[in-house]
Scaffold this motif. Sequence first.
Motif, PDB file in Angstrom:
ATOM      1  N   ARG A  98      23.390  21.921 -18.849  1.00  0.00           N
ATOM      2  CA  ARG A  98      22.362  22.907 -19.237  1.00  0.00           C
ATOM      3  C   ARG A  98      22.910  23.906 -20.238  1.00  0.00           C
ATOM      4  O   ARG A  98      22.260  24.237 -21.222  1.00  0.00           O
ATOM      5  CB  ARG A  98      21.864  23.657 -18.003  1.00  0.00           C
ATOM      6  CG  ARG A  98      21.018  22.774 -17.168  1.00  0.00           C
ATOM      7  CD  ARG A  98      19.993  23.516 -16.388  1.00  0.00           C
ATOM      8  NE  ARG A  98      19.054  22.525 -15.887  1.00  0.00           N
ATOM      9  CZ  ARG A  98      17.874  22.778 -15.417  1.00  0.00           C
ATOM     10  NH1 ARG A  98      17.455  23.997 -15.385  1.00  0.00           N
ATOM     11  NH2 ARG A  98      17.089  21.832 -14.995  1.00  0.00           N
ATOM     12  N   GLU A 102      21.608  24.369 -23.926  1.00  0.00           N
ATOM     13  CA  GLU A 102      21.127  25.709 -24.310  1.00  0.00           C
ATOM     14  C   GLU A 102      21.757  26.138 -25.625  1.00  0.00           C
ATOM     15  O   GLU A 102      21.139  26.786 -26.450  1.00  0.00           O
ATOM     16  CB  GLU A 102      21.501  26.742 -23.233  1.00  0.00           C
ATOM     17  CG  GLU A 102      20.563  26.779 -22.044  1.00  0.00           C
ATOM     18  CD  GLU A 102      19.190  27.327 -22.367  1.00  0.00           C
ATOM     19  OE1 GLU A 102      19.116  28.376 -22.991  1.00  0.00           O
ATOM     20  OE2 GLU A 102      18.188  26.682 -22.002  1.00  0.00           O
ATOM     21  N   ASN A 121      15.090  24.061 -23.935  1.00  0.00           N
ATOM     22  CA  ASN A 121      16.279  24.899 -24.174  1.00  0.00           C
ATOM     23  C   ASN A 121      15.919  26.139 -25.006  1.00  0.00           C
ATOM     24  O   ASN A 121      14.764  26.326 -25.383  1.00  0.00           O
ATOM     25  CB  ASN A 121      17.411  24.076 -24.805  1.00  0.00           C
ATOM     26  CG  ASN A 121      17.106  23.667 -26.234  1.00  0.00           C
ATOM     27  OD1 ASN A 121      16.000  23.854 -26.712  1.00  0.00           O
ATOM     28  ND2 ASN A 121      18.080  23.127 -26.921  1.00  0.00           N
ATOM     29  N   LYS A 122      16.963  26.936 -25.284  1.00  0.00           N
ATOM     30  CA  LYS A 122      16.735  28.214 -25.969  1.00  0.00           C
ATOM     31  C   LYS A 122      16.154  27.995 -27.373  1.00  0.00           C
ATOM     32  O   LYS A 122      15.207  28.671 -27.788  1.00  0.00           O
ATOM     33  CB  LYS A 122      18.082  28.935 -26.069  1.00  0.00           C
ATOM     34  CG  LYS A 122      17.995  30.379 -26.419  1.00  0.00           C
ATOM     35  CD  LYS A 122      19.375  30.983 -26.268  1.00  0.00           C
ATOM     36  CE  LYS A 122      19.543  32.130 -27.212  1.00  0.00           C
ATOM     37  NZ  LYS A 122      20.958  32.454 -27.389  1.00  0.00           N
TER      38      LYS A 122
END
Length: 427
Positions: A98, A102, A121-122
């Motif tokens: 993760r 990210e 994700n970001k």
Amino acid sequence: MSVWRKELITASLLLLSACIIGSITGAVFSALFLVTLFLWICQLLQIRRFERWISAGGKGIYPKTTGIWEEIYYHIYRIKKSDKRRKKKLRKMIEQFRQSTEALPDAAVVLRANDEIEWANKAARLVLGLQQSDKGQRIVNLLRFPDFIRYLKSGNYSEPVILPSPLNNRITLEVRVICYGSGLRLLLAQDVTQLKKMQIMRKDFVANVSHELRTPLTVLKGYLETLQDMDDDTSPLLTNSFKEMRGQTERMQHLVDDLLLLTRLETQQKKTQCIDVPALLGQICKEGDTMENASRRIELTLETAAHLYGEEQDLRSAFTNLLGNALKYSPDDSVVKVRWYQGKDEIVLDIEDFGEGIAASDIPRVTERFYRVENKRRSKIPGTGLGLAIVKHVLMRHEATLAITSELGKGSCFSCHFPLKRVCCSG
Ligand code: ADP
């Protein structure tokens, strides 16, 4: 001594003692019954204890016991402990995965069946404008681009789709979907704004240079023609030089024309109309027959009268290129067959020659720009290496494909496959 043997010895000793006591007191059966009952109650109590421990999740240290039950508790305790260790390791791996996704510069979104967002994700939040709270929402409700919706629905993700960013339409995204697991899909979106800008700059540059070269080339050609007319054949060197210069200028002019045509194909909007392809083929073949060394070599067979939706000028260029190549790359006395017919789910144009053919390794490359098969004889044949690139582009604009079959020394067949939906009139 093994636990099982110990258990057996204890039970046997108890039963033996019961027999001895029973024979002294004269009640063997009662003594045996009592010992069996005792053993049975003991086992029942152990099972109850075990059931309570396991139904409480088997947490913590197991109850104190002896014999085979201690062994059972110990094995289960060990299995649970290694399970716990494995879970911890997996959790750590997932966490690391993760964290790495990210940190990815590209947007990544995991989609469940029905296009629902499972995780993003970001970068997906920054580039696609997705929020944490969008989990479970259908992505097509958030990215409402018709091209994207069509792409997602099609189920064919071999090619990416180009979209503007929903947050800033000056950002261009290349979106692709990768299927994995059972019904899961990973959507990746990459910012390709710079790349697209550079492609546009390159196209503009080629178009501008080609355009600017046109006038000087025409002037040069004009002067050369005048000088050739004035030449009185007194100097063979001069005559040959003029001939060579004229040949090279013509080659340059063809190059410029082909480059301009390619640019137009890449940039211009499509203007389709219903085209009488049989009539067009008739004209092209007639023009081909009047070409140098080509008289009466073309055999045209029209098996269908189908007309197509398309751009006449572009189709003319493509077919002329294919026919020109068939005539150029085959002996002057060999036949070239042109066949327009209906296939199973398509309309096909075959242009077949019985010339020198193309090696299997060259076939995938001949449609590349400027690719010419290296060969002593062919180096004398004029060409720009752009003809088949133009054909490929024109066919792409008509949702058609080009198939090439060829054998060295036997000849080649170039087939243009048009989908039936392009037919506007069957004649
Ligand atoms: P060119 O202007 O060189 O003909 P094309 O793009 O039309 O450029 O063709 C690329 C190359 O493919 C040619 O140089 C030639 O080597 C090969 N080729 C094309 N058509 C044929 C054909 N009908 N038979 C043999 N070779 C061919």
